[in-house]
Design a protein around this motif. Structure first.
Motif, PDB file in Angstrom:
ATOM      1  N   VAL A  40       1.039  -1.390  -0.121  1.00  0.00           N
ATOM      2  CA  VAL A  40      -0.358  -0.439  -0.462  1.00  0.00           C
ATOM      3  C   VAL A  40       0.944   1.099  -0.319  1.00  0.00           C
ATOM      4  CG1 VAL A  40      -1.303   1.159   1.595  1.00  0.00           C
ATOM      5  CG2 VAL A  40      -1.787  -1.479   1.381  1.00  0.00           C
ATOM      6  N   ASN A  41       0.805   1.889  -1.016  1.00  0.00           N
ATOM      7  CA  ASN A  41       1.105   3.124  -0.962  1.00  0.00           C
ATOM      8  C   ASN A  41       2.548   3.450  -1.278  1.00  0.00           C
ATOM      9  OD1 ASN A  41      -1.296   4.790  -0.970  1.00  0.00           O
ATOM     10  ND2 ASN A  41      -0.863   4.913   1.486  1.00  0.00           N
ATOM     11  N   GLN A  42       3.118   1.889  -1.855  1.00  0.00           N
ATOM     12  CA  GLN A  42       4.575   1.996  -2.300  1.00  0.00           C
ATOM     13  C   GLN A  42       5.043   2.105  -4.241  1.00  0.00           C
ATOM     14  OE1 GLN A  42       6.913   1.318   0.226  1.00  0.00           O
ATOM     15  NE2 GLN A  42       5.085   0.895   2.072  1.00  0.00           N
ATOM     16  N   LYS A  43       6.553   2.577  -3.650  1.00  0.00           N
ATOM     17  CA  LYS A  43       6.869   3.208  -5.248  1.00  0.00           C
ATOM     18  C   LYS A  43       6.521   2.107  -6.265  1.00  0.00           C
ATOM     19  CE  LYS A  43      10.017   6.618  -3.134  1.00  0.00           C
ATOM     20  NZ  LYS A  43      11.124   7.126  -3.669  1.00  0.00           N
ATOM     21  N   ASP A  44       6.372   0.422  -5.969  1.00  0.00           N
ATOM     22  CA  ASP A  44       5.832  -0.016  -6.788  1.00  0.00           C
ATOM     23  C   ASP A  44       4.686  -0.832  -6.284  1.00  0.00           C
ATOM     24  OD1 ASP A  44       6.928  -1.370  -4.059  1.00  0.00           O
ATOM     25  OD2 ASP A  44       8.225  -3.162  -5.711  1.00  0.00           O
ATOM     26  N   GLY A  45       4.145  -0.148  -5.463  1.00  0.00           N
ATOM     27  CA  GLY A  45       2.468  -0.830  -5.180  1.00  0.00           C
ATOM     28  C   GLY A  45       1.664  -0.152  -6.219  1.00  0.00           C
ATOM     29  N   PHE A  46       0.785  -0.135  -4.966  1.00  0.00           N
ATOM     30  CA  PHE A  46      -1.250   0.232  -5.516  1.00  0.00           C
ATOM     31  C   PHE A  46      -1.156   1.859  -4.597  1.00  0.00           C
ATOM     32  CE2 PHE A  46      -1.779  -3.065  -2.952  1.00  0.00           C
ATOM     33  CZ  PHE A  46      -2.838  -2.883  -1.891  1.00  0.00           C
ATOM     34  N   ASP A  47      -1.715   2.041  -5.288  1.00  0.00           N
ATOM     35  CA  ASP A  47      -2.198   3.435  -4.383  1.00  0.00           C
ATOM     36  C   ASP A  47      -4.003   2.989  -3.357  1.00  0.00           C
ATOM     37  OD1 ASP A  47      -1.872   6.282  -3.516  1.00  0.00           O
ATOM     38  OD2 ASP A  47      -4.071   6.498  -4.282  1.00  0.00           O
ATOM     39  N   CYS A  48      -3.336   3.453  -2.172  1.00  0.00           N
ATOM     40  CA  CYS A  48      -4.730   3.476  -1.180  1.00  0.00           C
ATOM     41  C   CYS A  48      -5.603   4.280  -1.849  1.00  0.00           C
ATOM     42  CB  CYS A  48      -4.366   3.923   0.195  1.00  0.00           C
ATOM     43  SG  CYS A  48      -5.936   3.531   1.231  1.00  0.00           S
ATOM     44  N   PRO A  49      -7.130   2.660  -1.842  1.00  0.00           N
ATOM     45  CA  PRO A  49      -8.296   3.171  -2.361  1.00  0.00           C
ATOM     46  C   PRO A  49      -8.785   4.185  -1.686  1.00  0.00           C
ATOM     47  CG  PRO A  49      -8.141   0.926  -2.256  1.00  0.00           C
ATOM     48  CD  PRO A  49      -6.563   1.157  -1.001  1.00  0.00           C
ATOM     49  N   GLY A  50      -8.232   4.199  -0.167  1.00  0.00           N
ATOM     50  CA  GLY A  50      -8.992   5.752   0.212  1.00  0.00           C
ATOM     51  C   GLY A  50      -8.781   6.725   0.208  1.00  0.00           C
ATOM     52  N   CYS A  51      -8.225   7.646   1.327  1.00  0.00           N
ATOM     53  CA  CYS A  51      -8.209   9.111   0.683  1.00  0.00           C
ATOM     54  C   CYS A  51      -6.637   9.749   0.343  1.00  0.00           C
ATOM     55  CB  CYS A  51      -7.839   9.796   2.454  1.00  0.00           C
ATOM     56  SG  CYS A  51      -6.356   9.891   3.279  1.00  0.00           S
ATOM     57  N   ALA A  52      -6.943  10.786   0.143  1.00  0.00           N
ATOM     58  CA  ALA A  52      -6.364  11.476  -1.543  1.00  0.00           C
ATOM     59  C   ALA A  52      -4.924  12.186  -0.355  1.00  0.00           C
ATOM     60  CB  ALA A  52      -6.282  12.134  -2.268  1.00  0.00           C
ATOM     61  N   TRP A  53      -4.337  11.771   1.075  1.00  0.00           N
ATOM     62  CA  TRP A  53      -3.135  11.921   1.001  1.00  0.00           C
ATOM     63  C   TRP A  53      -1.904  12.393   1.245  1.00  0.00           C
ATOM     64  CZ3 TRP A  53      -3.385  16.310   4.456  1.00  0.00           C
ATOM     65  CH2 TRP A  53      -1.952  16.844   5.042  1.00  0.00           C
ATOM     66  N   PRO A  54      -1.055  12.662   0.486  1.00  0.00           N
ATOM     67  CA  PRO A  54       0.371  12.169   0.185  1.00  0.00           C
ATOM     68  C   PRO A  54       1.022  11.464   0.696  1.00  0.00           C
ATOM     69  CG  PRO A  54       0.200  14.441   0.381  1.00  0.00           C
ATOM     70  CD  PRO A  54      -0.857  14.163   1.248  1.00  0.00           C
ATOM     71  N   GLU A  55       2.269  10.852   0.017  1.00  0.00           N
ATOM     72  CA  GLU A  55       3.445  10.159   0.728  1.00  0.00           C
ATOM     73  C   GLU A  55       4.428  11.035   0.531  1.00  0.00           C
ATOM     74  OE1 GLU A  55       1.261   8.081  -2.090  1.00  0.00           O
ATOM     75  OE2 GLU A  55      -0.380   7.859   0.063  1.00  0.00           O
ATOM     76  N   GLY A  56       5.798  10.438   0.996  1.00  0.00           N
ATOM     77  CA  GLY A  56       6.749  11.334   1.083  1.00  0.00           C
ATOM     78  C   GLY A  56       7.855  11.095   0.370  1.00  0.00           C
ATOM     79  N   ASP A  57       8.937  11.050  -0.145  1.00  0.00           N
ATOM     80  CA  ASP A  57       9.806  10.559  -1.005  1.00  0.00           C
ATOM     81  C   ASP A  57      10.440   8.937  -0.775  1.00  0.00           C
ATOM     82  OD1 ASP A  57      11.041  10.300  -3.322  1.00  0.00           O
ATOM     83  OD2 ASP A  57      13.096  10.461  -1.691  1.00  0.00           O
ATOM     84  N   PRO A  77       9.907   7.202  -9.905  1.00  0.00           N
ATOM     85  CA  PRO A  77       9.184   6.545  -9.450  1.00  0.00           C
ATOM     86  C   PRO A  77       8.434   7.129  -8.232  1.00  0.00           C
ATOM     87  CG  PRO A  77      11.562   5.494  -9.526  1.00  0.00           C
ATOM     88  CD  PRO A  77      11.498   7.048  -9.619  1.00  0.00           C
ATOM     89  N   GLY A  78       8.597   7.727  -7.424  1.00  0.00           N
ATOM     90  CA  GLY A  78       7.351   7.913  -6.768  1.00  0.00           C
ATOM     91  C   GLY A  78       6.855   9.404  -7.128  1.00  0.00           C
ATOM     92  N   GLY A  79       6.764   9.455  -9.209  1.00  0.00           N
ATOM     93  CA  GLY A  79       5.929  10.962  -9.505  1.00  0.00           C
ATOM     94  C   GLY A  79       6.529  11.862  -9.566  1.00  0.00           C
ATOM     95  N   PHE A  80       5.813  12.745  -9.444  1.00  0.00           N
ATOM     96  CA  PHE A  80       6.070  14.159  -9.841  1.00  0.00           C
ATOM     97  C   PHE A  80       4.730  15.534  -9.474  1.00  0.00           C
ATOM     98  CE2 PHE A  80       4.237  12.268 -14.219  1.00  0.00           C
ATOM     99  CZ  PHE A  80       3.148  13.864 -15.022  1.00  0.00           C
ATOM    100  N   ALA A  81       5.047  16.244  -9.381  1.00  0.00           N
ATOM    101  CA  ALA A  81       4.485  17.679  -9.434  1.00  0.00           C
ATOM    102  C   ALA A  81       4.054  18.313 -10.368  1.00  0.00           C
ATOM    103  CB  ALA A  81       5.118  18.596  -8.221  1.00  0.00           C
ATOM    104  N   LEU A  82       2.910  18.451 -10.203  1.00  0.00           N
ATOM    105  CA  LEU A  82       2.530  18.916 -11.470  1.00  0.00           C
ATOM    106  C   LEU A  82       2.363  20.554 -10.897  1.00  0.00           C
ATOM    107  CD1 LEU A  82      -1.379  17.979 -12.102  1.00  0.00           C
ATOM    108  CD2 LEU A  82       0.358  17.185 -13.384  1.00  0.00           C
ATOM    109  N   PRO A  83       2.264  20.961 -12.046  1.00  0.00           N
ATOM    110  CA  PRO A  83       2.880  22.861 -12.075  1.00  0.00           C
ATOM    111  C   PRO A  83       1.520  23.416 -10.933  1.00  0.00           C
ATOM    112  CG  PRO A  83       2.168  22.644 -13.680  1.00  0.00           C
ATOM    113  CD  PRO A  83       2.543  21.089 -13.609  1.00  0.00           C
ATOM    114  N   HIS A  84       1.695  24.873 -10.538  1.00  0.00           N
ATOM    115  CA  HIS A  84       1.487  25.274  -9.467  1.00  0.00           C
ATOM    116  C   HIS A  84       1.157  27.242  -9.648  1.00  0.00           C
ATOM    117  CE1 HIS A  84      -1.451  27.008  -6.670  1.00  0.00           C
ATOM    118  NE2 HIS A  84      -2.370  25.941  -6.417  1.00  0.00           N
ATOM    119  N   ALA A  85       0.938  27.597 -10.287  1.00  0.00           N
ATOM    120  CA  ALA A  85       1.456  28.864 -10.688  1.00  0.00           C
ATOM    121  C   ALA A  85       1.908  29.849  -9.110  1.00  0.00           C
ATOM    122  CB  ALA A  85       0.876  29.972 -11.545  1.00  0.00           C
ATOM    123  N   PRO A  86       0.600  29.979  -8.429  1.00  0.00           N
ATOM    124  CA  PRO A  86       0.749  30.665  -7.240  1.00  0.00           C
ATOM    125  C   PRO A  86       1.747  29.884  -5.837  1.00  0.00           C
ATOM    126  CG  PRO A  86      -1.530  30.438  -7.790  1.00  0.00           C
ATOM    127  CD  PRO A  86      -0.707  29.466  -8.173  1.00  0.00           C
TER     128      PRO A  86
END
Length: 760
Positions: free
Chosen positions: A53-70, A604-613
């Motif tokens: 669960v929530n590992q870089k080579d695993g699956f995203d938890c189907p619960g909440c959208a709280w992020p994981e750190g690197d 592998p841990g993902g990337f951040a989308l741009p956020h102008a502000p």
């Protein structure tokens, strides 16, 4: 050892009540997690699954959208996330034999808890017109039925395509593409019911309808304000971030009508100290009356303006618009009105001001406690005013943090699941696929229900979720759904929406996050976007629950081929075979996803989308700057002898999924029909602790909406306020009671009276 599902609904007539707890997590959470997981999955499967669960080579938890750190823990999940995984990875199965034994009328009498406990659906199921129970159907026939109904409509706008926040980016992109090629923008989603108010307010004020902070910002903040949110139950992994912030010197103000254990003390099960002592999180608890948040932030803004040197004048001059009008409105804020609206004392507000002025980096986090009111959008605008005044947007350790609920609800919106899409998005979509998307706006959730009620919509398709259980005004919504010609639900498990159907109905069973996904192009993965705008892959690792399941992208692709036929130039079959081809198209349509596949491979841990502000202190609003606003202060007016009710979750549920019948932190066991009322309010109304009451909501239409048989629990709520669980209390929320601008149901401010229950 795996246990069998309950044969009958457990009795909930006499819930037991103890004192509420004052700390969250710890050994009790670990024990409860393991007990639930092993009952659903068994010991070996529990270990195999939870460690992914929530590992870089695993699956995203189907619960909440709280992020994981690197850097990830070995156990990168919370108690409620483990419950969500266990219910999806369960070994229990709902086969055609189950449906043969249970007519739809029987399913309609069952609780959401009982339905969800039965297990994974194994076959596509069909309810013919006039039949009393579902029967197995082939996938080919299921898609033919959908095509029959959709192509027979007088207009594409008679179809509704609803999306749950669990849907992957790839499936969401395909669904909105299909809907628009078919000819409609009727793409309601669960955001319409939760953070639509946040998106509306943030888009207007800072130009981006998402939060502006990262986990690192939380760790660097001097002050974190948590308003209208209960992370201990709804986003438990957030407690770790708050604990780290506290260790770095941050202070926390909690603003909520109820004291919540998770914000009092966090017993981190990952550390010895956490298990032994825990960390006290909240430095100042402001027990606000329901709906008083706008008044509180307005007065704080007035006090900041009156404090010499407190305003970041350089930031305000360079980056904002509308300051003078805002300042005039803020200076008119009245102490007496604010104290009446909030129920707070002058000393409490002055203490909050001291903490605000001492902070150089401030973050405000919020959830449904701010978004589900008539004045939700002005409230969140006032939060933005509060942050802009001291330059707390666009610098490290500061910003807005709307904490999203479902795991990809933010990503679905990014992919185009929106009834009011931006013209630029449609232009890019049309250019890429050679289609002509409709430009007129579609229906959101509330307008979809009205359309079904009024006969203006005839086909309802849901990609996940429990629409009937999640929406307001239950009797109106269920009657509206039954008017449809066809209802279709893409689901992993049973819920109430499968028992409230149109003349015909389909259940299309799909792969879950935990399931291995293999298509013609080989093993596949999907992607999600978390609450802080990070996009990453999700790869299931378990054999699929049944050989008769299709993935969500495959379901959309095959439906599109059946409905659109050979005239469609979109390569639906290619998309089903290899999801990388979907991501290639996303990269050319959705800003921020350039080189999508390559970036996933490199990160592998993902990337951040741009956020102008956040990234540039650039605000893509109509004025080109961050906008101060100056709306009149609003708060609910409650007649004498009435209470203001908020609907909320128990600790044993996630959205409408009920994992159990307890709410451990609030001291409730063995039942869900409870109403939490301050002892003095209950005494004034003549209700002893343990008495039973009917909850009756009052609205301008004069319709009586009644939820019968609730045990009264004397509880330390804010005075004049009450709380009870949804979906049981959704029946009390009028369909027409919505937030201005966002049209989100006002489920957190329902005027009710208590009447002695006939079942007392």
């Amino acid at each position: 050892m795996v246990s069998k599902p309950p044969a009958g609904d457990p009795v909930q007539d006499a819930p037991q009540v103890a004192a509420p707890q004052h700390a969250a997590a710890g050994l009790p959470a670990v024990a409860h997690t393991l007990r639930i997981a092993q009952a659903q999955m068994g010991v070996r499967r529990t270990a195999r699954t939870l460690l992914k669960v929530n590992q870089k080579d695993g699956f995203d938890c189907p619960g909440c959208a709280w992020p994981e750190g690197d850097k990830r823990h070995v156990a990168e999940f919370c108690e409620n996330g483990a419950k969500a995984v266990a219910e999806e990875a369960t070994l229990r199965r709902v086969t055609p034999a189950f449906f043969a034994a249970h007519p739809v009328a029987d399913l309609a009498e069952r609780s959401g808890y009982w339905l969800g406990q039965q297990g994974r659906i194994t076959h596509p199921m069909y309810l013919p017109e006039g039949a009393d129970r579902y029967e197995a159907v082939s996938w080919e026939r299921a898609f033919a039925i959908i095509a029959e109904e959709l192509t027979a409509l007088s207009s594409p706008d008679e179809a509704l395509f609803y999306t749950s926040g669990r849907t992957s980016n790839e499936a969401a992109f395909l669904l909105q593409l299909f809907a628009r090629e078919f000819g409609t923008n009727n793409l309601p989603d669960c955001s319409n019911m939760c953070h639509e108010s946040s998106g509306s307010a943030l888009t207007e004020t800072i130009g981006v309808g998402k939060g502006s902070v990262s986990l690192e910002d939380l760790h660097r903040a001097d002050l974190i304000v948590v308003a209208g949110q209960n992370p201990g139950t709804n986003h438990p992994r957030m407690l770790s971030a708050l604990e780290e912030a506290k260790a770095a010197g941050a202070r926390i103000i909690s603003v909520n009508p109820l004291p919540e254990a998770g914000l009092e003390r966090f017993r981190n099960p990952q550390t010895p100290q956490g298990l032994l002592r825990g960390t006290e999180l909240t430095d100042l608890f402001l027990q606000i009356r329901i709906g008083g948040d706008q008044a509180l932030f307005r007065l704080l803004n007035k006090l900041v303006l009156e404090t010499p040197g407190a305003v970041d004048e350089e930031f305000v001059a360079a980056h904002t618009h509308g300051y003078e009008e805002f300042a005039a409105a803020a200076k008119a804020a009245d102490w007496d009105e604010t104290l009446a609206a909030t129920g707070l004392s002058r000393a409490e507000i002055e203490r909050a001001l001291e903490m605000v002025l001492a902070s150089e980096r401030t973050i405000v986090c919020w959830a449904m406690g701010l978004t589900q009111h008539k004045h939700a959008v002005p409230t969140i605008r006032e939060v933005v005013n509060f942050l802009l005044l001291r330059g707390n947007i666009g610098r490290p350790g500061a910003g807005v943090c709307p904490v999203r609920g479902h795991s990809n609800v933010q990503g679905d919106r990014t992919m185009g699941i929106f009834e009011r899409p931006a013209p630029a998005f449609l232009d890019a979509l049309d250019k890429e696929f050679g289609i002509v998307s409709p430009r007129h706006h579609g229906y959101d959730v509330v307008r979809s229900i009205r359309a079904l009620r009024d006969g203006d919509a005839k086909v309802f398709f849901a990609m996940g979720g429990n629409f009937v259980g999640a929406t307001p005004d239950t009797e109106v919504t269920e009657a509206a759904m039954r008017r449809a010609r066809l209802t279709v639900h893409v689901s992993t498990k049973l819920n109430r929406s499968h028992a409230v159907t149109g003349r015909r109905a389909l259940i299309l069973p799909t792969l879950g996050r935990t399931d291995k996904d293999v298509q013609k192009g080989g093993r596949q993965f999907v992607t999600v976007e978390d609450s802080m705008g990070l996009v990453h892959a999700s790869r299931g690792n378990l054999p699929q629950a049944s050989p008769h399941l299709l993935s969500e992208p495959a379901i959309v692709a095959r439906m599109a081929r059946a409905v659109l036929g050979e005239e469609s130039r979109t390569p639906w079959e290619e998309f089903e075979a290899d999801y990388a081809t979907i991501r290639d198209r996303i990269a050319r349509v959705v800003p921020g996803f350039e080189d999508f596949n390559a970036r996933l491979a490199a990160n592998p841990g993902g990337f951040a989308l741009p956020h102008a502000p956040r990234d540039e202190r650039r605000f893509p609003t109509a004025t080109g700057k961050a906008n101060f606003t100056a709306a009149p202060v609003e708060y609910p007016a409650v007649p004498e002898g009435r209470l203001l009710l908020q609907t909320l979750r128990s600790h044993d549920q996630y959205n409408t999924t009920i994992y159990g019948l307890d709410d451990r932190y609030r001291g409730i066991t063995g039942g869900r029909r409870v109403v939490l009322v301050h002892p003095e309010d209950a005494a004034a109304l003549g209700f002893a602790d343990g008495a039973y009451a009917d909850l009756v909501s009052e609205w301008t239409d004069g319709t009586e909406r009644r939820a019968p048989g609730f045990r009264v629990v004397h509880y330390p709520t804010a005075r004049g306020c009450a709380a009870a669980y949804y979906p049981e209390t959704n029946v009390l929320v009028p369909l027409e009671s919505t937030a201005d601008v966002s049209n989100t149901p006002a489920s957190k401010s329902v005027i009710v009276r208590l009447e002695e229950s006939a079942s007392a």
